[in-house]
Design an enzyme around this catalytic site. Structure first.
Site, PDB file in Angstrom:
ATOM      1  N   THR A  31      61.291  32.655  12.966  1.00 14.39           N
ATOM      2  CA  THR A  31      62.194  31.945  12.046  1.00 14.39           C
ATOM      3  C   THR A  31      61.582  30.609  11.609  1.00 14.39           C
ATOM      4  O   THR A  31      61.756  30.197  10.476  1.00 14.39           O
ATOM      5  CB  THR A  31      63.590  31.709  12.673  1.00 14.39           C
ATOM      6  OG1 THR A  31      63.423  31.214  13.987  1.00 14.39           O
ATOM      7  CG2 THR A  31      64.403  32.975  12.715  1.00 14.39           C
ATOM      8  N   ILE A 106      57.660  42.685  13.053  1.00 14.38           N
ATOM      9  CA  ILE A 106      56.829  43.549  12.211  1.00 14.38           C
ATOM     10  C   ILE A 106      55.984  42.704  11.266  1.00 14.38           C
ATOM     11  O   ILE A 106      55.384  43.212  10.337  1.00 14.38           O
ATOM     12  CB  ILE A 106      57.730  44.518  11.407  1.00 14.38           C
ATOM     13  CG1 ILE A 106      58.781  43.724  10.605  1.00 14.38           C
ATOM     14  CG2 ILE A 106      58.406  45.522  12.330  1.00 14.38           C
ATOM     15  CD1 ILE A 106      59.691  44.606   9.747  1.00 14.38           C
ATOM     16  N   HIS A 124      58.184  47.892  16.990  1.00  9.00           N
ATOM     17  CA  HIS A 124      58.895  48.347  15.791  1.00  9.00           C
ATOM     18  C   HIS A 124      57.963  48.579  14.612  1.00  9.00           C
ATOM     19  O   HIS A 124      58.392  48.579  13.462  1.00  9.00           O
ATOM     20  CB  HIS A 124      60.008  47.351  15.429  1.00  9.00           C
ATOM     21  CG  HIS A 124      61.075  47.247  16.477  1.00  9.00           C
ATOM     22  ND1 HIS A 124      62.017  46.252  16.500  1.00  9.00           N
ATOM     23  CD2 HIS A 124      61.367  48.051  17.542  1.00  9.00           C
ATOM     24  CE1 HIS A 124      62.824  46.423  17.548  1.00  9.00           C
ATOM     25  NE2 HIS A 124      62.440  47.508  18.185  1.00  9.00           N
ATOM     26  N   CYS A 160      47.752  64.516   0.988  1.00  7.02           N
ATOM     27  CA  CYS A 160      48.605  65.658   1.348  1.00  7.02           C
ATOM     28  C   CYS A 160      49.909  65.714   0.559  1.00  7.02           C
ATOM     29  O   CYS A 160      50.685  66.651   0.714  1.00  7.02           O
ATOM     30  CB  CYS A 160      48.886  65.653   2.852  1.00  7.02           C
ATOM     31  SG  CYS A 160      50.143  64.468   3.350  1.00  7.02           S
TER      32      CYS A 160
HETATM   33 ZN   LIG Z   1      49.342  62.409   3.829  1.00  8.08          ZN
END
Ligand SMILES: [Zn+2]
Length: 254
Positions: A31, A106, A124, A160
């Site tokens: 913070t 994070i 996290h 993908c």
């Molecule tokens: Zn992928």
């Protein structure tokens, strides 16, 4: 509560006596770097609804909403710099004292401050990367953030075709097993843990300091507000983490 200087002395002595010191950090350490606790009023969560992992996977609308929120959040994160509390933890590692930093954050500020990435365990995930939910390839967040508008806030993996998601752990998404395992292992090995800036209300993360306590390790709590686990701490600070940690460092070196 005893005076500040006396508690700094107690904390310094605990650190000097310990052979394996770790830190467990939450939103409160960041913070002072201008990153709002997501639970605080006026935070992004007031303006965006929570998108669960299941919704992210099943709905294009949810993915767009999530990425728009992250896009806004990223502007703040880009500006954020480590504060004296982060820098003090990096110094404790350089001094050979601090062995691991287990974090609920994070923001990547521990690494920016100079802690080795190998010793930072992010429970996290991280906002610094994006990940394909199918093939797990990762990209720097800047790269994905810069193309969001082109792809209408629903980026796909070029390898993908899978959905690309910020590499943070979303609501409804299981905790990363490897990180949780490492964190519990570090907690067991710690004869002293510094708990900084967490209200210890989110499980299973909050169980980490309890493991250290159960194994006979000491705890120093540095948090602006009470936690449900204050009774197991040896020393408690309500002062700002930057002030507490820089005073402890001075006292250690003095
Ligand atoms: Zn992928």
């Amino acid at each position: 509560m005893k005076g500040f200087e006396e508690r700094v002395r107690e904390a310094t002595n605990l650190i000097k006596q310990a052979s394996y010191v770790t830190a467990f950090t939450g939103a409160g350490i960041s913070t002072e770097s201008g990153i709002a606790d997501f639970r605080s009023p006026g935070g992004v969560w007031d303006r965006y609804r929570i998108v669960t992992y299941q919704e992210f996977l099943s709905s294009s609308e949810a993915r767009k909403e999530y990425w728009k929120m992250k896009h806004e959040l990223y502007k703040d994160l880009r500006e954020a710099r480590p504060n004296k509390a982060h820098l003090s933890l990096a110094e404790l590692e350089r001094l050979g004292i601090l062995k691991a930093v287990i974090t609920q954050n994070i923001d990547g500020l521990h690494q920016d401050a100079g802690n080795s990435p190998e010793i930072v365990i992010e429970l996290h995930g991280t906002n610094r990367k994006a990940i394909c939910v199918d093939c797990s390839r990762t990209w720097p967040i800047e790269k994905i953030d810069s193309i969001l508008e082109e792809v209408d806030f629903d980026p796909r993996c070029v390898h993908c075709g899978g959905f690309i998601k910020p590499a943070t752990i979303s609501f409804g998404q299981p905790m990363p097993e490897m990180e949780m395992f490492r964190a519990m292992d570090e907690a067991r090995r710690s004869d002293l843990m510094l708990m900084i800036g967490s209200s210890l209300q989110v499980e299973p993360a909050a169980s980490i300091p309890r493991i250290t306590h159960q194994k006979g390790g000491a705890l120093i709590f540095i948090n602006r507000t009470e936690t449900p686990w204050d009774h197991i701490a040896t020393v408690i600070f309500r002062e700002p983490a930057s002030e507490v940690l820089s005073n402890i460092l001075e006292s250690l070196k003095g």
